[in-house]
Design a protein around this motif. Structure first.
Motif, mmCIF file in Angstrom:
data_model
loop_
_atom_site.group_PDB
_atom_site.id
_atom_site.type_symbol
_atom_site.label_atom_id
_atom_site.label_comp_id
_atom_site.label_asym_id
_atom_site.label_seq_id
_atom_site.Cartn_x
_atom_site.Cartn_y
_atom_site.Cartn_z
ATOM 1 N N SER A 264 -39.964 -7.398 6.328
ATOM 2 C CA SER A 264 -40.326 -6.872 5.007
ATOM 3 C C SER A 264 -40.996 -7.924 4.126
ATOM 4 O O SER A 264 -41.479 -7.600 3.038
ATOM 5 C CB SER A 264 -39.069 -6.347 4.295
ATOM 6 N N MET A 265 -41.040 -9.175 4.599
ATOM 7 C CA MET A 265 -41.640 -10.257 3.819
ATOM 8 C C MET A 265 -43.097 -10.433 4.235
ATOM 9 O O MET A 265 -43.401 -10.704 5.399
ATOM 10 C CB MET A 265 -40.852 -11.555 4.021
ATOM 11 N N ARG A 266 -44.000 -10.291 3.282
ATOM 12 C CA ARG A 266 -45.431 -10.322 3.586
ATOM 13 C C ARG A 266 -45.886 -11.674 4.125
ATOM 14 O O ARG A 266 -46.892 -11.771 4.827
ATOM 15 C CB ARG A 266 -46.234 -9.979 2.332
ATOM 16 N N SER A 267 -45.169 -12.726 3.777
ATOM 17 C CA SER A 267 -45.574 -14.063 4.211
ATOM 18 C C SER A 267 -45.194 -14.351 5.651
ATOM 19 O O SER A 267 -45.518 -15.421 6.172
ATOM 20 C CB SER A 267 -44.941 -15.123 3.303
ATOM 21 N N LEU A 268 -44.489 -13.437 6.289
ATOM 22 C CA LEU A 268 -44.065 -13.622 7.669
ATOM 23 C C LEU A 268 -44.603 -12.509 8.558
ATOM 24 O O LEU A 268 -44.655 -11.348 8.147
ATOM 25 C CB LEU A 268 -42.529 -13.626 7.773
ATOM 26 N N ASP A 269 -44.994 -12.883 9.742
ATOM 27 C CA ASP A 269 -45.339 -11.909 10.777
ATOM 28 C C ASP A 269 -44.206 -11.972 11.789
ATOM 29 O O ASP A 269 -44.074 -12.964 12.517
ATOM 30 C CB ASP A 269 -46.677 -12.273 11.416
ATOM 31 N N THR A 270 -43.358 -10.953 11.807
ATOM 32 C CA THR A 270 -42.117 -10.994 12.590
ATOM 33 C C THR A 270 -42.210 -10.102 13.814
ATOM 34 O O THR A 270 -42.662 -8.959 13.741
ATOM 35 C CB THR A 270 -40.924 -10.545 11.716
ATOM 36 N N ARG A 271 -41.766 -10.651 14.929
ATOM 37 C CA ARG A 271 -41.691 -9.895 16.180
ATOM 38 C C ARG A 271 -40.245 -9.931 16.679
ATOM 39 O O ARG A 271 -39.587 -10.978 16.602
ATOM 40 C CB ARG A 271 -42.623 -10.495 17.230
ATOM 41 N N LEU A 272 -39.749 -8.803 17.177
ATOM 42 C CA LEU A 272 -38.388 -8.738 17.695
ATOM 43 C C LEU A 272 -38.424 -8.266 19.149
ATOM 44 O O LEU A 272 -38.955 -7.194 19.454
ATOM 45 C CB LEU A 272 -37.524 -7.806 16.850
ATOM 46 N N VAL A 273 -37.855 -9.097 20.018
ATOM 47 C CA VAL A 273 -37.856 -8.836 21.456
ATOM 48 C C VAL A 273 -36.412 -8.865 21.950
ATOM 49 O O VAL A 273 -35.654 -9.786 21.616
ATOM 50 C CB VAL A 273 -38.677 -9.905 22.199
ATOM 51 N N VAL A 274 -36.005 -7.853 22.702
ATOM 52 C CA VAL A 274 -34.667 -7.850 23.305
ATOM 53 C C VAL A 274 -34.829 -7.894 24.819
ATOM 54 O O VAL A 274 -35.837 -7.437 25.369
ATOM 55 C CB VAL A 274 -33.840 -6.612 22.881
ATOM 56 N N PHE A 275 -33.822 -8.439 25.478
ATOM 57 C CA PHE A 275 -33.941 -8.571 26.927
ATOM 58 C C PHE A 275 -32.585 -8.562 27.609
ATOM 59 O O PHE A 275 -31.559 -8.907 27.022
ATOM 60 C CB PHE A 275 -34.681 -9.872 27.288
ATOM 61 N N ASP A 276 -32.573 -8.120 28.847
ATOM 62 C CA ASP A 276 -31.507 -8.393 29.813
ATOM 63 C C ASP A 276 -32.238 -8.908 31.044
ATOM 64 O O ASP A 276 -32.732 -10.014 31.037
ATOM 65 C CB ASP A 276 -30.602 -7.171 30.059
ATOM 66 N N THR A 277 -32.347 -8.102 32.111
ATOM 67 C CA THR A 277 -33.247 -8.493 33.198
ATOM 68 C C THR A 277 -34.654 -7.956 32.950
ATOM 69 O O THR A 277 -35.594 -8.329 33.641
ATOM 70 C CB THR A 277 -32.720 -7.978 34.547
ATOM 71 N N ALA A 278 -34.799 -7.061 31.991
ATOM 72 C CA ALA A 278 -36.093 -6.547 31.550
ATOM 73 C C ALA A 278 -36.321 -6.986 30.109
ATOM 74 O O ALA A 278 -35.407 -7.445 29.426
ATOM 75 C CB ALA A 278 -36.135 -5.023 31.666
ATOM 76 N N VAL A 279 -37.552 -6.835 29.643
ATOM 77 C CA VAL A 279 -37.913 -7.256 28.292
ATOM 78 C C VAL A 279 -38.478 -6.062 27.538
ATOM 79 O O VAL A 279 -39.332 -5.342 28.061
ATOM 80 C CB VAL A 279 -38.969 -8.386 28.333
ATOM 81 N N VAL A 280 -37.987 -5.846 26.313
ATOM 82 C CA VAL A 280 -38.469 -4.740 25.484
ATOM 83 C C VAL A 280 -38.867 -5.281 24.114
ATOM 84 O O VAL A 280 -38.091 -5.984 23.469
ATOM 85 C CB VAL A 280 -37.388 -3.644 25.313
ATOM 86 N N ASP A 281 -40.081 -4.960 23.690
ATOM 87 C CA ASP A 281 -40.570 -5.368 22.382
ATOM 88 C C ASP A 281 -40.318 -4.223 21.395
ATOM 89 O O ASP A 281 -40.873 -3.138 21.534
ATOM 90 C CB ASP A 281 -42.077 -5.670 22.461
ATOM 91 N N LEU A 282 -39.455 -4.476 20.396
ATOM 92 C CA LEU A 282 -39.080 -3.453 19.426
ATOM 93 C C LEU A 282 -39.711 -3.706 18.055
ATOM 94 O O LEU A 282 -39.248 -3.177 17.049
ATOM 95 C CB LEU A 282 -37.553 -3.396 19.292
ATOM 96 N N ALA A 307 -37.982 -13.378 29.459
ATOM 97 C CA ALA A 307 -38.120 -13.054 28.040
ATOM 98 C C ALA A 307 -38.962 -14.099 27.313
ATOM 99 O O ALA A 307 -39.834 -13.764 26.496
ATOM 100 C CB ALA A 307 -36.736 -12.945 27.398
ATOM 101 N N LEU A 308 -38.725 -15.383 27.612
ATOM 102 C CA LEU A 308 -39.497 -16.439 26.952
ATOM 103 C C LEU A 308 -40.956 -16.413 27.396
ATOM 104 O O LEU A 308 -41.848 -16.753 26.611
ATOM 105 C CB LEU A 308 -38.865 -17.802 27.240
ATOM 106 N N ALA A 309 -41.197 -16.014 28.644
ATOM 107 C CA ALA A 309 -42.575 -15.891 29.110
ATOM 108 C C ALA A 309 -43.317 -14.842 28.280
ATOM 109 O O ALA A 309 -44.479 -15.041 27.894
ATOM 110 C CB ALA A 309 -42.601 -15.515 30.596
ATOM 111 N N TYR A 310 -42.639 -13.732 27.996
ATOM 112 C CA TYR A 310 -43.266 -12.693 27.172
ATOM 113 C C TYR A 310 -43.519 -13.225 25.758
ATOM 114 O O TYR A 310 -44.613 -13.041 25.199
ATOM 115 C CB TYR A 310 -42.373 -11.458 27.113
ATOM 116 N N CYS A 311 -42.527 -13.874 25.169
ATOM 117 C CA CYS A 311 -42.697 -14.409 23.815
ATOM 118 C C CYS A 311 -43.839 -15.424 23.768
ATOM 119 O O CYS A 311 -44.658 -15.420 22.835
ATOM 120 C CB CYS A 311 -41.399 -15.064 23.345
ATOM 121 N N GLN A 312 -43.892 -16.284 24.771
ATOM 122 C CA GLN A 312 -44.945 -17.300 24.831
ATOM 123 C C GLN A 312 -46.331 -16.657 24.869
ATOM 124 O O GLN A 312 -47.270 -17.153 24.243
ATOM 125 C CB GLN A 312 -44.729 -18.181 26.059
#
Length: 418
Positions: A264-282, A307-312
Motif C-alpha cells: 500500500s506504500m507508493r514508495s515501495l514495489d512489493t512482491r510476495l512469493v510463497v513456496f514449499d516444493t513449488a513456488v507461487v507468486d501471490l 524459491a530464491l531462483a524465482y525471486c532472483q
C-alpha cells in the motif's frame, strides 16, 4: 498436567468468576491446586471439594487435560476422562464454557491444546464450531492447513474468522509500519548536494540551527538537505519469500499482513512469493491479505533454492532491492546452490535478510548449519517478532546494521549487511 497448570494460572488467577476471592489464603491455595491437579472429591490429596462455578470450571479442564480414554463426564458421574466427544455442538459448548471461565489469553492456549491433544482439526471444518471459537493467529494457521479439504458450506465462515484476525492485526501493525518505513524511505531519498529547487528548507534549517547568528538574525546553512529527484517514483523494491511448510503457519499469517501494508506504500514495489516444493507468486492478491492467505497451501516439503531462483529472476534493480526470506531453513533442495544464489544476490547489491520466524513465539526450531552459513555470507538469520519487523525493514532499506536479537548474535554478528 503441566499444560493445565499453564492454562489455569496464566493470568495469575484460576478462573474469571472470582470464586475463592476474599477467602483464607491457605484455602485459596488449596482451591487453586485442586483445579490444577484435578481429581474427584479431593482425591488429588488436597482434600478440597469444589462446587458451583468452580466445579463447572473443573469440568472444562478435565475434558481437555484429564487422563484415560472416554468422553469426559461431569463431576459425580463416575471416573472422568479426557475427551470432548465427536459432536461439534458439544465442542462448541465447551468453547463457550472456557470463554466464560478464563481470559482470552488462556482460552487461546486451551484451544491450541485441544487441537493438538484431542485431534480436533477435522471438527474445525464445522461452521458452528468456527463461530464459537476464539479466533487467533494459530487458529488461522490451522484453517489454512485444512483449506483444501474444507467443505464449501464451511469456507464462508472460515473466511470470516480469518478476516477478523487479519483486520485485528492490520489495526495493530499498519500505522507503526508505515510511519517507520516512510521515515526510512524519506531519509534514503535525501541528497546532500541538491540543486536550489530541490532544497528541503525545513530540514535544512533544523539541521543548521547551531549555526544561527543572532546579530544577523539568520542561519548559515553549512549542510544542505534536498529532496531526491526521484522522490515521487518507486525507490525501493521488496520481495517477501515465505516458506509455507506447516511449521511456518504463524509466520505466513503475519507476513501476508505485512505484505499488504508494504504494497500500500507508493514508495515501495512489493512482491510476495510463497513456496514449499513449488513456488507461487501471490503479488496480484496483495490488496487483500485474506486472499493471499487462502492462496497458500500449508504443509509439504521445502525447496528454498527454487524459491530464491524465482525471486532472483524478478530482480531488476539489485542495489535498490531487499529480499526477505522467511524460513526455518530446513532445505529439501540443493543446499550449495541455495547458498551460491544468496551470495550472488548480495554481490549484485541486493540486501538479503533471513527471518527464521515472523511471530510472537520466539526462537523456532531451525537448521543451525544453514543459519551459520548464511551469516558467514553477511546475511544474518534470526527470529523476528511482528513488533520488531518494521525496524528490521527500515534498517534494510537504509543499509544500516539489522537489529539482530542478542540470542541470535552468534549467527549474525552485528547484523551488518554487505
Amino acid at each position: 498436567m503441566t499444560t493445565a497448570t499453564t492454562a489455569t494460572t496464566a493470568d495469575g488467577t484460576v478462573g474469571a468468576s472470582g470464586a475463592g476471592q476474599g477467602t483464607d489464603p491457605a484455602a485459596e491455595r488449596l482451591r487453586r491446586w485442586r483445579l490444577v491437579l484435578g481429581g474427584e472429591g479431593g482425591g488429588d490429596g488436597t482434600g478440597c471439594a469444589l462446587g458451583g462455578t468452580d466445579a463447572a470450571m473443573d469440568r472444562t479442564l478435565e475434558a481437555l487435560y484429564g487422563s484415560g480414554p472416554g468422553s469426559g463426564q461431569g463431576a459425580g458421574g463416575g471416573r472422568r476422562a479426557a475427551g470432548l466427544g465427536g459432536s461439534a455442538p458439544q465442542i462448541a459448548r465447551w468453547l463457550g464454557d472456557i470463554r466464560t471461565y478464563f481470559p482470552t489469553s488462556v482460552v487461546q492456549v486451551m484451544q491450541r491444546d485441544a487441537i493438538d491433544r484431542l485431534g480436533l482439526s477435522a471438527l474445525l471444518l464445522e461452521p458452528e464450531m468456527l463461530e464459537a471459537v476464539e479466533a487467533d493467529v494459530h487458529l488461522v494457521g490451522t484453517l489454512l492447513s485444512l483449506n483444501k479439504v474444507m467443505p464449501e458450506t464451511t469456507k464462508e465462515t472460515a473466511r470470516a474468522v480469518v478476516r477478523k484476525v487479519v483486520e485485528d492485526l492490520e489495526k495493530r501493525l499498519t500505522a507503526r509500519t508505515r510511519a517507520t518505513l516512510a521515515g526510512a524511505l524519506d531519509r534514503s531519498a535525501r541528497i546532500s548536494r541538491p540543486r536550489h529547487r530541490d532544497i528541503d528548507w525545513d530540514r535544512t534549517i533544523r539541521a543548521n540551527l547551531k549555526n544561527y547568528l543572532p546579530e544577523y538574525g539568520t542561519v548559515v546553512p553549512e549542510r544542505l538537505i534536498g529532496y531526491g529527484r526521484a522522490a515521487q517514483s518507486v525507490k525501493k523494491e521488496v520481495i517477501l519469500c515465505i516458506d509455507q511448510s506447516g511449521s511456518m503457519a504463524a509466520s505466513v499469517v503475519y507476513a501476508s499482513v505485512f505484505g499488504a501494508v508494504l504494497a500500500s506504500m507508493r514508495s515501495l514495489d512489493t512482491r510476495l512469493v510463497v513456496f514449499d516444493t513449488a513456488v507461487v507468486d501471490l503479488t496480484d492478491q496483495l490488496s487483500d491479505p485474506v486472499d493471499v492467505l487462502f492462496g497458500t497451501q500449508l504443509g509439504g516439503g521445502t525447496d528454498i533454492n527454487r524459491a530464491l531462483a524465482y525471486c532472483q529472476s524478478r530482480i531488476t534493480r539489485p542495489a535498490e532491492t531487499v529480499v526477505v526470506l522467511i524460513s526455518d531453513l530446513y532445505e529439501g533442495g540443493i543446499r550449495n546452490e541455495m547458498l551460491k544464489r544468496v551470495a550472488a544476490m548480495k554481490a549484485a547489491g541486493v540486501r538479503f535478510v533471513t527471518l527464521l520466524a515472523l511471530s510472537d513465539e520466539g526462537a523456532p526450531a531451525y537448521d543451525r548449519d544453514h543459519a551459520a552459513a548464511l551469516a558467514a555470507l553477511g546475511a544474518p538469520a534470526f527470529a523476528c517478532t511482528p513488533d520488531l519487523f518494521p525496524e528490521v525493514m527500515a534498517a534494510a532499506l537504509e543499509k544500516r546494521p539489522l537489529p539482530v536479537p542478542e540470542s541470535f548474535a552468534p549467527h549474525g554478528g552485528s547484523g551488518v549487511m554487505g
